[in-house]
Scaffold this motif. Structure first.
Motif, PDB file in Angstrom:
ATOM      1  N   MET A  26       0.936  -1.256  -0.046  1.00  0.00           N
ATOM      2  CA  MET A  26       0.001   0.136  -0.080  1.00  0.00           C
ATOM      3  C   MET A  26       0.916   1.428  -0.121  1.00  0.00           C
ATOM      4  O   MET A  26       0.200   2.302  -0.450  1.00  0.00           O
ATOM      5  N   GLY A  27       2.142   1.267   0.392  1.00  0.00           N
ATOM      6  CA  GLY A  27       3.157   2.277   0.398  1.00  0.00           C
ATOM      7  C   GLY A  27       3.551   2.484  -1.253  1.00  0.00           C
ATOM      8  O   GLY A  27       3.966   3.819  -1.307  1.00  0.00           O
ATOM      9  N   THR A  28       3.426   1.614  -1.921  1.00  0.00           N
ATOM     10  CA  THR A  28       4.317   1.587  -3.113  1.00  0.00           C
ATOM     11  C   THR A  28       3.429   2.713  -4.101  1.00  0.00           C
ATOM     12  O   THR A  28       2.106   3.024  -4.018  1.00  0.00           O
ATOM     13  N   SER A  29       4.050   3.581  -4.702  1.00  0.00           N
ATOM     14  CA  SER A  29       3.589   4.505  -5.810  1.00  0.00           C
ATOM     15  C   SER A  29       2.743   4.092  -7.010  1.00  0.00           C
ATOM     16  O   SER A  29       1.684   4.704  -7.395  1.00  0.00           O
ATOM     17  N   HIS A  30       3.145   2.790  -7.477  1.00  0.00           N
ATOM     18  CA  HIS A  30       2.289   2.150  -8.254  1.00  0.00           C
ATOM     19  C   HIS A  30       2.077   0.568  -7.924  1.00  0.00           C
ATOM     20  O   HIS A  30       2.608  -0.389  -7.985  1.00  0.00           O
ATOM     21  N   ARG A  31       0.419   0.541  -7.529  1.00  0.00           N
ATOM     22  CA  ARG A  31       0.180  -0.862  -7.026  1.00  0.00           C
ATOM     23  C   ARG A  31      -0.347  -1.733  -7.911  1.00  0.00           C
ATOM     24  O   ARG A  31      -1.516  -1.011  -8.516  1.00  0.00           O
ATOM     25  N   LEU A  62      -6.882   2.073   5.277  1.00  0.00           N
ATOM     26  CA  LEU A  62      -8.503   1.571   5.533  1.00  0.00           C
ATOM     27  C   LEU A  62      -9.242   2.952   5.310  1.00  0.00           C
ATOM     28  O   LEU A  62     -10.609   2.635   5.036  1.00  0.00           O
ATOM     29  N   SER A  63      -8.798   4.180   5.648  1.00  0.00           N
ATOM     30  CA  SER A  63      -9.609   5.369   5.735  1.00  0.00           C
ATOM     31  C   SER A  63      -9.235   6.220   4.486  1.00  0.00           C
ATOM     32  O   SER A  63     -10.230   6.905   4.019  1.00  0.00           O
ATOM     33  N   GLN A  64      -8.318   5.883   3.747  1.00  0.00           N
ATOM     34  CA  GLN A  64      -8.120   6.372   2.371  1.00  0.00           C
ATOM     35  C   GLN A  64      -9.010   5.731   1.362  1.00  0.00           C
ATOM     36  O   GLN A  64      -9.509   6.600   0.393  1.00  0.00           O
ATOM     37  N   ILE A  65      -9.509   4.677   1.242  1.00  0.00           N
ATOM     38  CA  ILE A  65     -10.312   4.176   0.572  1.00  0.00           C
ATOM     39  C   ILE A  65     -11.774   4.451   1.130  1.00  0.00           C
ATOM     40  O   ILE A  65     -11.740   5.245   2.202  1.00  0.00           O
ATOM     41  N   GLY A 123     -10.018   0.711  -4.747  1.00  0.00           N
ATOM     42  CA  GLY A 123      -8.752   1.498  -4.488  1.00  0.00           C
ATOM     43  C   GLY A 123      -7.609   0.914  -3.825  1.00  0.00           C
ATOM     44  O   GLY A 123      -6.889   1.579  -3.381  1.00  0.00           O
ATOM     45  N   LEU A 124      -7.657  -0.279  -3.340  1.00  0.00           N
ATOM     46  CA  LEU A 124      -6.380  -1.048  -2.901  1.00  0.00           C
ATOM     47  C   LEU A 124      -5.324  -1.104  -3.804  1.00  0.00           C
ATOM     48  O   LEU A 124      -4.053  -1.193  -3.474  1.00  0.00           O
ATOM     49  N   LEU A 136      -5.593  11.438  11.357  1.00  0.00           N
ATOM     50  CA  LEU A 136      -4.269  11.288  11.916  1.00  0.00           C
ATOM     51  C   LEU A 136      -3.287  11.334  10.529  1.00  0.00           C
ATOM     52  O   LEU A 136      -3.407  10.845   9.607  1.00  0.00           O
ATOM     53  N   LEU A 137      -2.163  12.239  10.646  1.00  0.00           N
ATOM     54  CA  LEU A 137      -1.248  12.120   9.545  1.00  0.00           C
ATOM     55  C   LEU A 137      -0.513  10.703   9.465  1.00  0.00           C
ATOM     56  O   LEU A 137      -0.596   9.970  10.633  1.00  0.00           O
ATOM     57  N   LEU A 138      -0.103  10.355   8.462  1.00  0.00           N
ATOM     58  CA  LEU A 138       0.585   9.073   8.312  1.00  0.00           C
ATOM     59  C   LEU A 138       1.506   8.418   9.245  1.00  0.00           C
ATOM     60  O   LEU A 138       1.683   7.649  10.033  1.00  0.00           O
ATOM     61  N   ALA A 139       2.543   9.450   9.670  1.00  0.00           N
ATOM     62  CA  ALA A 139       3.588   9.252  10.773  1.00  0.00           C
ATOM     63  C   ALA A 139       3.009   8.989  11.803  1.00  0.00           C
ATOM     64  O   ALA A 139       3.325   8.074  12.702  1.00  0.00           O
TER      65      ALA A 139
END
Length: 374
Positions: free
Chosen positions: A130-135, A162-165, A189-190, A302-305
């Protein structure tokens, strides 16, 4: 558990640029992530990020069965079962800190990383993917966050992705551990791209011929994947989740976990995929359900970090609580399939237990991930 990350580099046709390939190689455990694998991957990604001639990274898994089936929970079980609370806390703090640092690095990487998510992508594998720029997924791909089975919770950035989708869909996936196929993954969107397994060699060849530097690297990769995806028309698996999205979203609305639980269990289930999801939820850890519910409902901004900082506390506290140990014992060690959860259902769960899990173990300055995103 043994395991390594195999590193290869390809020279591009221009004689200047290179493509880096990091292959998760632990096939006997479906490429589950050992501490050494995470360390090796993290170090290599840092090295490549600082290399001006390295233009693109591919992250994939060895063998045809899995990209990565998760973290090294068997080793964690041995520590939780045999060692002191202090030793367990130290081991899990070290493991999860490294894992989340690596996940965060991938999320924020300056260069394109293609996640080739062939086969099983679960748990810790989802954290990387999920962190990769091109999934990229293939017809064989199966994606899931199945932690409710083992009394953990959707970590590795699950609070974030899980909140970004669609958050209701994200909550459903976390509560039920439901496995989605590649068509579903792209729809919800995964994942972003659906290619065939046999297109992988062509992808490598095309990447070597890209005119790097003629535009932004990430845009160049997107354009290439778009062209390749247009060749895939008839091989997309039949969707499983899409026909039920309206019911799933309706079931997971609101701020009452007990009501959401009742709605999920009441979903029409002549469909086997949906029946499996309901069964997993019903048999899963009620504590996991409460953690996941709060992740999506209370911490979605929350921010990602900060998500990773929160998850480090949750993960180490989960390792000390006993629910996680019992889940791994039942599902993966003794395989009796009958975990003795601390509570019988979501209604019985003492909210004070959940409050405790969310209470940080460190001050802001002393947090092991204090520097993340700084």
């Amino acid at each position: 558990m043994t395991g390594k990350v195999t590193i290869t580099e390809m020279q591009c046709m221009d004689g200047v640029h290179r493509i880096g390939i990091a292959t998760l190689d632990n096939t006997s455990s479906l490429n589950a992530l050992t501490y050494d694998m995470l360390f090796q991957l993290n170090q290599q990604l840092i090295k490549w990020q600082d290399d001006p001639h390295l233009v693109c990274v591919i992250l994939n898994g060895a063998g045809e069965k899995a990209f990565c089936a998760g973290g090294d929970v068997r080793t964690m079980y041995q520590v939780m079962h045999n060692e002191s609370k202090e030793a367990t806390a130290e081991f899990c703090t070290n493991y999860f800190s490294l894992e989340y640092e690596c996940d965060y690095l991938i999320h924020t990487y300056a260069k394109p990383i293609i996640g080739w998510g062939e086969g099983i992508v679960m748990g810790g594998g989802m954290g990387l993917f999920m962190g990769t720029s091109h999934r990229v997924v293939t017809p064989k791909s199966r994606l899931a966050m199945p932690e409710i089975n083992i009394g953990l919770y959707p970590d590795v950035g699950g609070t974030w992705f899980l909140s970004q989708i669609d958050p209701e869909v994200g909550l459903f996936l976390g509560l039920t551990g439901a496995m989605v196929n590649s068509s579903d993954a792209v729809t919800i969107g995964l994942a972003e791209w659906l290619l065939l397994e046999e297109q992988y060699p062509a992808l490598l060849e095309e990447l070597q011929q890209v005119r790097w530097g003629s535009a932004g690297a990430k845009e160049l990769v997107s354009a290439l994947l778009q062209l390749m995806e247009e060749q895939v028309i008839d091989s997309k698996p039949t969707t499983q989740i899409c026909p039920y999205l309206p019911q799933i979203k309706e079931a997971c609305k609101g701020n009452d976990l007990e009501l959401i639980s009742q709605r999920i269990l009441a979903l029409e289930s002549s469909n086997q995929w949906l029946a499996n999801a309901k069964q997993t939820f019903a048999a899963g850890s009620p504590i996991t359900a409460h953690i996941c519910f709060r992740q999506v409902k209370d911490y979605h901004r929350l921010l990602l970090a900060d998500c990773f900082r929160l998850e480090l506390t949750l993960s180490v506290r989960s390792a000390l609580l006993g629910e996680f140990e019992e889940g791994v014992r039942s599902r993966l060690v003794d395989k009796d399939g009958a975990p003795k959860w601390m509570f019988n259902n979501v209604t019985d769960v003492d909210e004070r237990v959940i409050d405790g899990l969310f209470t940080s173990m460190w001050s802001d300055e002393e947090h092991p991930l204090a520097q993340l995103g700084k």
